[in-house]
Design an enzyme around this catalytic site. Structure first.
Site, PDB file in Angstrom:
ATOM      1  N   SER A  98      84.114 -13.405 -63.763  1.00  0.00           N
ATOM      2  CA  SER A  98      85.550 -13.500 -63.989  1.00  0.00           C
ATOM      3  C   SER A  98      85.864 -14.141 -65.340  1.00  0.00           C
ATOM      4  CB  SER A  98      86.188 -14.262 -62.821  1.00  0.00           C
ATOM      5  OG  SER A  98      87.583 -14.107 -62.797  1.00  0.00           O
ATOM      6  N   ASP A 222      89.340  -4.647 -56.387  1.00  0.00           N
ATOM      7  CA  ASP A 222      89.460  -5.969 -56.993  1.00  0.00           C
ATOM      8  C   ASP A 222      90.912  -6.177 -57.406  1.00  0.00           C
ATOM      9  OD1 ASP A 222      89.409  -8.252 -58.526  1.00  0.00           O
ATOM     10  OD2 ASP A 222      87.719  -7.653 -59.777  1.00  0.00           O
ATOM     11  N   HIS A 250      86.850  -9.273 -55.406  1.00  0.00           N
ATOM     12  CA  HIS A 250      86.646  -9.903 -56.710  1.00  0.00           C
ATOM     13  C   HIS A 250      85.384 -10.753 -56.770  1.00  0.00           C
ATOM     14  CE1 HIS A 250      87.804 -11.267 -60.660  1.00  0.00           C
ATOM     15  NE2 HIS A 250      87.853 -12.538 -60.285  1.00  0.00           N
TER      16      HIS A 250
END
Length: 268
Positions: A98, A222, A250
């Protein structure tokens, strides 16, 4: 390593301490280094492993956080560089999730000698849509403002709901509960500040500066990163490889660690 940096970022070194190769794991928003628990076990026999918590998360030194200092991704990138320099790591392989993907990219642009290969898991250069450039980031400013308001009004209720949606895999509710636990452990004011920095960041102009081997891993469904954002990264990071995972949500390193580990192994 020096006590100051170890305490600041709760740096942990484990795995095969005699190995010649080192893997550095960098976590995303709302989690800490424990998010890698299920992936790292696939590498602990053959690599030295370095894990850490970003300031404001996990067991990082709470006194190190300053909202004025940590108001952009470059400060976090400098922390990563401090860790690598202190450990005298050169040409290390970084596995990031991320927001830590773009933190790693910024760090590598500033001091490329510390990096060799990079794995970017569910990464995005910009989370906001940019209609002027036909860029799909996945969020509108109104949607983000609504999220900020929810975080500010009742953070723990927001964390409980957001964790379920972000994790996905509703047939395994314990995964969402795990994310809710680490997300709720973040101080609410720190989480809100970090969320604004992350979701309104824009690293698109930095992508073409990266000259390293990069593997982009992206799961489906996601809510934070649409496939268009991943495709944009692939298009603008020269020589990057893109692999879509069967995993959903995610956090594929939590929901499908074996698949993520296999993809990393084939790359490194």
């Amino acid at each position: 390593m020096t006590c100051t940096i170890k305490k600041k970022n709760n740096v942990v070194i484990e795995g095969n301490l005699d190995a010649t190769k080192t893997l550095v794991f960098a976590h995303g928003f709302g989690t800490d280094q424990t998010a890698w628990n299920w992936v790292k076990e696939f590498f602990e026999d053959d690599y030295r492993l370095v894990l850490f918590d970003n300031v404001g998360a996990g067991n990082a030194d709470p006194d190190a956080y300053n909202s004025i200092k940590y108001n952009n991704l470059k400060t976090y990138a400098n922390d990563l560089l401090d860790i690598l320099a202190d450990l005298e790591l050169w040409n290390a392989t970084i596995i990031a999730h991320s927001v830590s993907c773009m933190i790693t990219l910024l760090a590598a642009s500033k001091a490329p000698e510390h990096f060799s290969k990079m794995v970017f898991l569910n990464a995005s250069a910009r989370y906001l849509n940019d209609d002027s450039a036909n860029y799909i980031g996945g969020f509108t400013q109104d949607a983000l403002n609504g999220m900020y308001n929810a975080m500010a009004s009742n953070y723990y209720a927001w964390a409980s709901g957001f964790s379920v949606v972000a994790m996905g895999n509703t047939d395994r509710p314990q995964l969402g509960e795990q994310f809710a636990y680490t997300l709720s452990a973040v101080r609410p004011d720190v989480a809100l500040s970090a969320a604004k920095i992350i979701f309104e960041s824009d690293v698109r102009n930095e992508l073409d500066k990266l000259d390293k081997q990069v593997l982009l891993l992206q799961s489906s469904e996601d809510i934070a990163v649409p496939t268009a954002a991943t495709a944009y990264l692939h298009q603008h990071i020269k020589g990057s490889k893109l692999q879509y995972l069967r995993a959903t949500g995610h956090f594929p390193h939590i929901s499908a660690p074996a698949e993520v580990a296999a993809a990393i192994k084939s790359f490194i």
